[in-house]
Design a protein around this motif. Structure first.
Motif, PDB file in Angstrom:
ATOM      1  N   VAL A  91       0.836  -1.203   0.000  1.00 20.80           N
ATOM      2  CA  VAL A  91       0.000   0.000   0.000  1.00 20.80           C
ATOM      3  C   VAL A  91       0.877   1.262   0.000  1.00 20.80           C
ATOM      4  O   VAL A  91       1.896   1.329   0.689  1.00 20.80           O
ATOM      5  CB  VAL A  91      -0.911   0.009   1.258  1.00 20.80           C
ATOM      6  CG1 VAL A  91      -1.806   1.251   1.298  1.00 20.80           C
ATOM      7  CG2 VAL A  91      -1.743  -1.250   1.328  1.00 20.80           C
ATOM      8  N   ASP A  92       0.461   2.202  -0.789  1.00 22.96           N
ATOM      9  CA  ASP A  92       1.106   3.523  -0.866  1.00 22.96           C
ATOM     10  C   ASP A  92       2.551   3.478  -1.377  1.00 22.96           C
ATOM     11  O   ASP A  92       3.300   4.435  -1.189  1.00 22.96           O
ATOM     12  CB  ASP A  92       1.082   4.244   0.514  1.00 22.96           C
ATOM     13  CG  ASP A  92      -0.286   4.869   0.797  1.00 22.96           C
ATOM     14  OD1 ASP A  92      -1.091   4.949  -0.167  1.00 22.96           O
ATOM     15  OD2 ASP A  92      -0.552   5.229   1.944  1.00 22.96           O
ATOM     16  N   HIS A  93       2.927   2.422  -1.980  1.00 19.32           N
ATOM     17  CA  HIS A  93       4.286   2.370  -2.517  1.00 19.32           C
ATOM     18  C   HIS A  93       4.347   3.012  -3.897  1.00 19.32           C
ATOM     19  O   HIS A  93       5.409   3.096  -4.497  1.00 19.32           O
ATOM     20  CB  HIS A  93       4.814   0.928  -2.541  1.00 19.32           C
ATOM     21  CG  HIS A  93       5.367   0.492  -1.229  1.00 19.32           C
ATOM     22  ND1 HIS A  93       6.310  -0.503  -1.088  1.00 19.32           N
ATOM     23  CD2 HIS A  93       5.113   0.941   0.045  1.00 19.32           C
ATOM     24  CE1 HIS A  93       6.607  -0.673   0.201  1.00 19.32           C
ATOM     25  NE2 HIS A  93       5.870   0.203   0.903  1.00 19.32           N
ATOM     26  N   GLY A  94       3.173   3.421  -4.405  1.00 21.11           N
ATOM     27  CA  GLY A  94       3.142   4.222  -5.642  1.00 21.11           C
ATOM     28  C   GLY A  94       2.721   3.453  -6.886  1.00 21.11           C
ATOM     29  O   GLY A  94       3.132   3.763  -8.003  1.00 21.11           O
ATOM     30  N   LYS A  95       1.863   2.442  -6.734  1.00 18.76           N
ATOM     31  CA  LYS A  95       1.406   1.639  -7.900  1.00 18.76           C
ATOM     32  C   LYS A  95       0.614   2.508  -8.881  1.00 18.76           C
ATOM     33  O   LYS A  95       0.899   2.536 -10.085  1.00 18.76           O
ATOM     34  CB  LYS A  95       0.540   0.448  -7.441  1.00 18.76           C
ATOM     35  CG  LYS A  95       1.256  -0.499  -6.515  1.00 18.76           C
ATOM     36  CD  LYS A  95       0.400  -1.662  -6.102  1.00 18.76           C
ATOM     37  CE  LYS A  95      -0.741  -1.280  -5.188  1.00 18.76           C
ATOM     38  NZ  LYS A  95      -0.339  -0.926  -3.793  1.00 18.76           N
ATOM     39  N   THR A  96      -0.374   3.197  -8.315  1.00 22.50           N
ATOM     40  CA  THR A  96      -1.227   4.009  -9.176  1.00 22.50           C
ATOM     41  C   THR A  96      -0.422   5.119  -9.839  1.00 22.50           C
ATOM     42  O   THR A  96      -0.584   5.378 -11.048  1.00 22.50           O
ATOM     43  CB  THR A  96      -2.399   4.602  -8.348  1.00 22.50           C
ATOM     44  OG1 THR A  96      -2.960   3.547  -7.589  1.00 22.50           O
ATOM     45  CG2 THR A  96      -3.443   5.258  -9.192  1.00 22.50           C
ATOM     46  N   SER A  97       0.466   5.722  -9.042  1.00 24.86           N
ATOM     47  CA  SER A  97       1.305   6.808  -9.579  1.00 24.86           C
ATOM     48  C   SER A  97       2.154   6.291 -10.725  1.00 24.86           C
ATOM     49  O   SER A  97       2.301   6.956 -11.764  1.00 24.86           O
ATOM     50  CB  SER A  97       2.228   7.366  -8.489  1.00 24.86           C
ATOM     51  OG  SER A  97       1.467   7.801  -7.397  1.00 24.86           O
ATOM     52  N   ASN A 156      10.664   2.331  -6.281  1.00 24.00           N
ATOM     53  CA  ASN A 156      10.024   3.645  -6.508  1.00 24.00           C
ATOM     54  C   ASN A 156      10.472   4.687  -5.474  1.00 24.00           C
ATOM     55  O   ASN A 156      11.108   4.365  -4.494  1.00 24.00           O
ATOM     56  CB  ASN A 156       8.503   3.454  -6.488  1.00 24.00           C
ATOM     57  CG  ASN A 156       7.759   4.660  -7.051  1.00 24.00           C
ATOM     58  OD1 ASN A 156       8.331   5.427  -7.845  1.00 24.00           O
ATOM     59  ND2 ASN A 156       6.518   4.845  -6.634  1.00 24.00           N
ATOM     60  N   LYS A 157      10.094   5.849  -5.798  1.00 21.95           N
ATOM     61  CA  LYS A 157      10.373   7.028  -4.960  1.00 21.95           C
ATOM     62  C   LYS A 157      11.887   7.262  -4.809  1.00 21.95           C
ATOM     63  O   LYS A 157      12.364   7.687  -3.761  1.00 21.95           O
ATOM     64  CB  LYS A 157       9.705   6.902  -3.585  1.00 21.95           C
ATOM     65  CG  LYS A 157       8.187   6.681  -3.669  1.00 21.95           C
ATOM     66  CD  LYS A 157       7.522   6.756  -2.308  1.00 21.95           C
ATOM     67  CE  LYS A 157       6.042   6.398  -2.397  1.00 21.95           C
ATOM     68  NZ  LYS A 157       5.353   6.422  -1.116  1.00 21.95           N
ATOM     69  N   ASP A 178      13.438   9.424  -6.042  1.00 24.60           N
ATOM     70  CA  ASP A 178      13.703  10.867  -6.023  1.00 24.60           C
ATOM     71  C   ASP A 178      13.956  11.347  -4.608  1.00 24.60           C
ATOM     72  O   ASP A 178      14.453  12.447  -4.390  1.00 24.60           O
ATOM     73  CB  ASP A 178      12.516  11.621  -6.638  1.00 24.60           C
ATOM     74  CG  ASP A 178      11.220  11.317  -5.944  1.00 24.60           C
ATOM     75  OD1 ASP A 178      10.711  12.150  -5.202  1.00 24.60           O
ATOM     76  OD2 ASP A 178      10.689  10.159  -6.145  1.00 24.60           O
ATOM     77  N   LYS A 179      13.610  10.483  -3.627  1.00 26.09           N
ATOM     78  CA  LYS A 179      13.768  10.916  -2.236  1.00 26.09           C
ATOM     79  C   LYS A 179      15.253  11.064  -1.902  1.00 26.09           C
ATOM     80  O   LYS A 179      16.108  10.314  -2.418  1.00 26.09           O
ATOM     81  CB  LYS A 179      13.087   9.914  -1.293  1.00 26.09           C
ATOM     82  CG  LYS A 179      11.578   9.991  -1.396  1.00 26.09           C
ATOM     83  CD  LYS A 179      10.908   9.608  -0.103  1.00 26.09           C
ATOM     84  CE  LYS A 179       9.424   9.938  -0.189  1.00 26.09           C
ATOM     85  NZ  LYS A 179       8.723   9.504   1.007  1.00 26.09           N
ATOM     86  N   ALA A 218       7.974   7.651  -9.835  1.00 23.31           N
ATOM     87  CA  ALA A 218       6.689   7.898 -10.503  1.00 23.31           C
ATOM     88  C   ALA A 218       6.369   9.375 -10.467  1.00 23.31           C
ATOM     89  O   ALA A 218       5.760   9.918 -11.386  1.00 23.31           O
ATOM     90  CB  ALA A 218       5.588   7.093  -9.825  1.00 23.31           C
ATOM     91  N   LEU A 219       6.826   9.957  -9.390  1.00 21.56           N
ATOM     92  CA  LEU A 219       6.544  11.374  -9.215  1.00 21.56           C
ATOM     93  C   LEU A 219       7.329  12.212 -10.224  1.00 21.56           C
ATOM     94  O   LEU A 219       6.771  13.067 -10.909  1.00 21.56           O
ATOM     95  CB  LEU A 219       6.907  11.789  -7.779  1.00 21.56           C
ATOM     96  CG  LEU A 219       6.335  13.089  -7.270  1.00 21.56           C
ATOM     97  CD1 LEU A 219       4.825  12.995  -7.075  1.00 21.56           C
ATOM     98  CD2 LEU A 219       6.992  13.488  -5.937  1.00 21.56           C
TER      99      LEU A 219
HETATM  100  N1  LIG Z   1       8.238  11.141  -3.563  1.00 24.61           N
HETATM  101  C1  LIG Z   1       7.517  10.339  -4.247  1.00 24.61           C
HETATM  102  N2  LIG Z   1       6.295  10.083  -3.898  1.00 24.61           N
HETATM  103  C2  LIG Z   1       5.547   9.261  -4.613  1.00 24.61           C
HETATM  104  C3  LIG Z   1       6.066   8.621  -5.765  1.00 24.61           C
HETATM  105  N3  LIG Z   1       5.099   7.813  -6.274  1.00 24.61           N
HETATM  106  C4  LIG Z   1       4.046   7.972  -5.502  1.00 24.61           C
HETATM  107  N4  LIG Z   1       4.296   8.796  -4.503  1.00 24.61           N
HETATM  108  C5  LIG Z   1       3.377   9.138  -3.502  1.00 24.61           C
HETATM  109  O1  LIG Z   1       2.971   8.019  -2.758  1.00 24.61           O
HETATM  110  C6  LIG Z   1       1.653   8.109  -2.348  1.00 24.61           C
HETATM  111  C7  LIG Z   1       0.926   6.874  -2.721  1.00 24.61           C
HETATM  112  O2  LIG Z   1       0.919   6.798  -4.055  1.00 24.61           O
HETATM  113  P1  LIG Z   1      -0.141   5.832  -4.814  1.00 24.61           P
HETATM  114  O3  LIG Z   1       0.226   5.873  -6.219  1.00 24.61           O
HETATM  115  O4  LIG Z   1      -1.491   6.179  -4.425  1.00 24.61           O
HETATM  116  O5  LIG Z   1       0.260   4.489  -4.183  1.00 24.61           O
HETATM  117  P2  LIG Z   1      -0.535   3.159  -4.351  1.00 24.61           P
HETATM  118  O6  LIG Z   1       0.410   2.061  -4.187  1.00 24.61           O
HETATM  119  O7  LIG Z   1      -1.271   3.197  -5.613  1.00 24.61           O
HETATM  120  O8  LIG Z   1      -1.532   3.165  -3.120  1.00 24.61           O
HETATM  121  P3  LIG Z   1      -2.821   2.211  -2.936  1.00 24.61           P
HETATM  122  O9  LIG Z   1      -3.661   2.424  -4.149  1.00 24.61           O
HETATM  123  O10 LIG Z   1      -3.437   2.734  -1.683  1.00 24.61           O
HETATM  124  O11 LIG Z   1      -2.302   0.851  -2.824  1.00 24.61           O
HETATM  125  C8  LIG Z   1       1.105   9.342  -3.043  1.00 24.61           C
HETATM  126  O12 LIG Z   1       0.982  10.345  -2.124  1.00 24.61           O
HETATM  127  C9  LIG Z   1       2.119   9.629  -4.069  1.00 24.61           C
HETATM  128  O13 LIG Z   1       2.200  11.036  -4.281  1.00 24.61           O
HETATM  129  C10 LIG Z   1       7.382   8.905  -6.124  1.00 24.61           C
HETATM  130  O14 LIG Z   1       7.962   8.413  -7.104  1.00 24.61           O
HETATM  131  N5  LIG Z   1       8.097   9.800  -5.338  1.00 24.61           N
END
Ligand SMILES: Nc1nc2c(ncn2[C@@H]2O[C@H](COP(=O)(O)OP(=O)(O)OP(=O)(O)O)[C@@H](O)[C@H]2O)c(=O)[nH]1
Length: 897
Positions: A401-407, A500-501, A503-504, A537-538
């Motif tokens: 979760v929140d690891h950025g799949k959708t992004s 992912n991420k 860029d951090k 992804a960002l």
């Molecule tokens: N800094 C940074 N933040 C990111 C990146 N990709 C996603 N995020 C952030 O991570 C958070 C979660 O991103 P989602 O794409 O919703 O992640 P997810 O895995 O789809 O989340 P679920 O749908 O809840 O499983 C968001 O606030 C994004 O802005 C990235 O490459 N860099």
């Protein structure tokens, strides 16, 4: 001479011995002759000497052996010998003479009889001899026939050999001729060679074209006997003698080559043994030909009229449908069944055994099918390698979760050159395809996470080619990351790690990669074969590398599909749209889906009214891995359902009706028990005894890792050679939807130790029929699993004899089939009991009772001494005097203890 004169004188003497004869006229001389004077005209006369023929008389010798008539020695009148003999016998001379005459007559008669007898005997002898000779001749003919045939064969062989020799000789002759020609050309002025002579020299010794006349050995047969037989035989010709037709130096024509009917004669040989050589007359030949033509015409007509068909018959079929499939009249089928003593109507349903009887009676063959056979052939033919073309990969993105799949999906979507150029509005339809700068295409499943993946896997559809596991560099490997890896591995899909991420600021991708090592993921940087790409992804960095990695992986997989065939694929998701009706998002796997195709998807079907892509644009067709929204179905199929294009609506209806019926049956028989311990037992009771079925798969969720390990270890100790408990997934934490989907995909119940399921997971578990068992004491948990494993042990079958029945008469009852009128001779017969049919003490059927009747009523049991009607399940061959052995079967459960 004097004796004769005396006799003459005696003849003219009277009884007293005196001469009484007349003196001949004008005869002068002695008694033996004289002269007669003959007078002629003119006074002429002539003396003619007349000789008198003396009368013959029997001279009886006197006592002294002298003939009678000798003058008595004593003198006196001489007495004839006859008179002397007569006197001696006391008879007169006349009486004696009469006796002598009678004697002579008798003697002559005897002689005549004797001659006649001899004549008769001779005739008799001749007849016997003739019969014997005829018999010998017949035998001779048979022998001659055998010899003739043998000789004929020899002759044919000789002819073949001769022909061969002739061919060789002619070859040789040709060569010699050639040589001679050469010689000739060399000595052209000296002497011209006589070609005729040469020819004669080189000509091979031709075998005589005249067949050897086969003659029967032995004496010539009796012509009379042969004429009796209606024929004649050729006279044996002396050896060396030329046959008549050859005389006169005529060339001897081959007798075989001459039509025999032209000869106008029939030889015995021909009549007895040479039938095959006889020729039929032209008229006879024409007649036979005409007859044959008519016969064939008739046969052909019959064949055209009566065709033997293969009739497909399911478990049950109506009379009408059966008649249709046989292409026969319903009335004929009904009539036939009436003759069998069964009154049926067109709408009546027949079982497959009765249908077989009818089908065979009408000269067709039956092909039994089960209901499930409607699915046969749905997959279509296998593609030839030559028809296969490269296809884009289908990629799923998973991760915690929140690891950025959708992004990441959004970022990848924006890499699509087509979408960017067209500037179309992108909408989420569950899947989309991007076209990379390189020209490669990638299809992404736009339902990130385990849900779609597990849903599809649960339905046996592995639509994903590659799995991208997204791991946030700051968070590292998390439980759902591990789940994602397990899912991917279970589906045998290659993994690409997207860190992912990145860029951090304090991002350390290596740390993530090291963590992954614990979960059997060895990336390329660490000597493994899993690709790992650092992305953001960002910031949209590393996306090209990621797509490149995907293309490379796809290349390795050599993904191919045949676009030129009827389409099939997988339903990704579906919904009921208010305006558009049922909408299903599908991914085509093989072939090309077109508008107007008749589509069957799970339990739904419809004619494809419209095909829409992820940008909302109408498409005419969708090839392999192209995602499309399909409009036109009559209902919303389930995600993961396979779809297929069929030939016609009837077929589509047939399949969907069957599938819906099956779904209903399943729901009715085992509601919510798909992934439960009971379901496992039920499967076993259904006879599923494969190795897999004997393995109890479990998903274990616990409060702490220690309890998980303890449970896993204890379960291992319970396993035996026959049954096993296997933990397919064990993890710490509460039960999530993902756990439910995994459990469902593996058809495993969830063992929850000191943990609970969240609301969504509970709802999903209920919906998908996944059992969750909660425990807080490990012994209870182990006891339950032990009981389950015990249940998996094949139960022991115990049989108890309950009675005997004797078949008195067999009845044909419509709808029930054959029912045996029986007398219970021993014990009792119970409804539904096991039965064995014994005929002459031999078991000819083993099954169970379908019906047990007393008069017209179905009864639960019938006691000894009573009569009843008994019918067998799926068995009709009952006969009077058969014995039915009845028994009850008990299944004794076994235990692991
Ligand atoms: N800094 C940074 N933040 C990111 C990146 N990709 C996603 N995020 C952030 O991570 C958070 C979660 O991103 P989602 O794409 O919703 O992640 P997810 O895995 O789809 O989340 P679920 O749908 O809840 O499983 C968001 O606030 C994004 O802005 C990235 O490459 N860099």
């Amino acid at each position: 001479m004097s004796d004769t004169k005396d006799a003459q004188n005696n003849n003219n003497s009277n009884a007293n011995g005196t001469p009484a004869g007349r003196k001949p006229l004008s005869v002068s001389g002695g008694a033996g002759g004289g002269t007669v004077k003959q007078s002629f005209s003119h006074g002429r006369s002539k003396q003619v000497v007349v000789e008198t023929k003396k009368k013959k008389r029997v001279v009886v010798p006197n006592k002294n052996g002298r003939p009678g008539g000798q003058p008595n020695a004593k003198g006196g009148k001489p007495m004839s010998a006859a008179a002397a003999a007569a006197r001696k016998l006391g008879l007169s001379e006349e009486e004696l003479r009469a006796r002598q005459v009678a004697l002579a007559h008798r003697k002559a008669a005897e002689e005549k009889r004797k001659a006649e007898r001899e004549l008769l005997e001779n005739a008799q002898r001749q007849r016997v001899e003739k019969a014997k000779s005829l018999e010998a001749e017949a035998q001779e003919r048979v022998d001659a026939d055998v010899r003739r045939k043998a000789e004929e064969e020899e002759r044919k062989q000789a002819e073949i050999d001769a022909k061969k020799a002739a061919a060789e000789a002619s070859k040789q002759a040709a060569e010699e001729k050639k040589a001679a020609a050469e010689e000739e050309s060399m000595a052209k002025r000296t002497a011209a060679p006589n070609p005729k002579r040469e020819k004669r020299i080189t000509k091979p010794d031709k075998p005589s074209s005249k067949p050897v006349e086969i003659q029967a050995e032995g004496p010539p047969p009796d012509p009379d006997a042969l004429s009796e037989l209606g024929g004649r035989i050729k006279k044996a010709r002396p050896v060396g003698e030329e046959p008549a037709e050859n005389r006169g130096n005529k060339p001897a024509p081959s007798r075989r080559s001459q039509p025999k009917r032209r000869q106008g004669k029939l030889t015995i040989t021909a009549a007895l043994g040479a039938d095959e050589d006889r020729q039929r007359s032209l008229a006879s030949y024409n007649r036979a030909k005409q007859k044959e033509r008519e016969r064939r015409l008739k046969m052909g007509k019959q064949e055209a009229e009566k065709q033997s068909r293969e009739v497909v018959v399911p478990e049950t079929i109506t009379v009408q449908e059966l008649a249709n499939r046989m292409k026969e009249r319903v009335a004929d089928v009904v009539k036939f069944m009436m003759q069998q003593g069964e009154m049926i109507r067109g709408i009546d349903t027949l079982d497959v055994d009765t249908a077989e009887l009818i089908v065979e009676e009408f000269g067709h063959t039956i092909k039994r099918v089960s209901e499930a056979d409607v699915e046969i052939g749905l997959d279509g033919p296998t593609d030839d390698d030559g028809d296969l073309k490269d296809r884009p990969p289908v990629v799923t993105i998973m991760g915690h979760v929140d690891h950025g799949k959708t992004s990441l999906l959004d970022a990848l979507r924006q890499t699509d050159v087509v979408g960017g150029e067209a500037g179309g509005i992108t909408q989420h339809i569950g899947a989309y395809q991007v076209k990379l700068k390189s020209g490669d295409k990638i299809t992404f499943l736009d339902t990130p996470g385990h849900a779609a993946f597990s849903a599809m896997r649960a339905r046996g559809a592995n639509v994903t080619d590659i799995v991208i596991v997204v791991v946030a560099v700051d968070d590292g490997v998390m439980p759902q990351t591990i789940e994602a890896i397990k899912h991917a591995k279970a589906a045998d899909a290659p993994i690409i790690i997207a860190v992912n991420k990145c860029d951090k600021v304090d991002a350390d991708p290596t740390k993530v990669l090291t963590e992954l090592l614990q979960h059997d993921i060895q990336v390329e940087a660490m000597g493994g074969d899993v690709q790992a790409i650092n992305v953001s992804a960002l910031k949209k960095t590393g996306l090209d590398e990621l797509t490149e990695a995907i293309s490379m992986q796809a290349e390795l997989l050599e993904l191919k599909a045949n676009p030129d065939r009827e389409a099939d694929g997988i339903v990704i998701e579906s919904k009921l749209d208010k305006g558009r009706g049922p909408v299903a998002t599908v991914i085509v796997q093989r072939g090309t889906l077109k508008r107007g195709d008749i589509l069957v998807a799970g339990g739904q079907w419809g004619k494809v009214r419209a095909l829409v892509n992820e940008r909302g644009q109408q498409m005419k067709e969708a090839g392999p891995t192209v995602p499309a929204e399909v409009l036109g179905l009559d209902g919303a199929p389930s995600p993961g359902d396979p779809f297929v294009v069929v030939d016609n609506e009837a077929r589509a209806r047939e399949i969907t009706e069957y599938r819906q019926r099956m779904l209903k049956d399943k729901a009715a028989s085992a509601p919510g028990a798909r992934a439960s311990l009971e379901h496992m037992l039920a499967r076993l009771k259904d006879g599923v005894t494969t190795e897999q079925a004997k393995e109890a798969q479990l998903v274990v969720k616990g409060d702490v890792q220690g309890s998980i390990e303890a449970i896993t270890h204890s379960l291992d100790t319970l396993s035996t050679d026959e049954v096993k408990a296997r933990v397919v997934y064990g993890a710490v934490g509460g039960i999530s939807e993902s756990d439910i989907l995994l459990a469902k995909a593996s058809e495993a119940p969830i063992i929850a130790f000191n943990v609970r399921a969240n609301k969504q997971a509970l709802a999903l578990a209920e919906k998908e029929g996944v059992e969750i068992r909660y425990y807080s004491v490990i012994y209870q948990l182990l006891d339950d699993v032990k009981a389950t494993l015990s249940g998996m042990l094949a139960p022991e079958r115990r049989e108890t004899f309950i009675g005997y029945a004797k078949v008195l008469q067999v009845f044909n009852i419509s709808k029930l089939g054959k029912v045996a009128g029986c007398l219970i001779t021993e014990g009792v017969v119970k409804r539904g009991c096991g039965v064995r049919l014994l005929r002459d003490d031999i078991v000819i059927h083993d099954g169970e009772l379908s019906t047990l009747k007393r008069f017209k009523d179905e009864v639960s049991e019938v006691q000894s001494g009573m009569e009843c009607g008994m019918g067998f399940v799926g068995y009709q061959d009952l006969k009077p005097d058969d014995v039915i052995e009845c028994f009850e079967v008990e299944m004794i459960e076994r235990s692991l203890d």
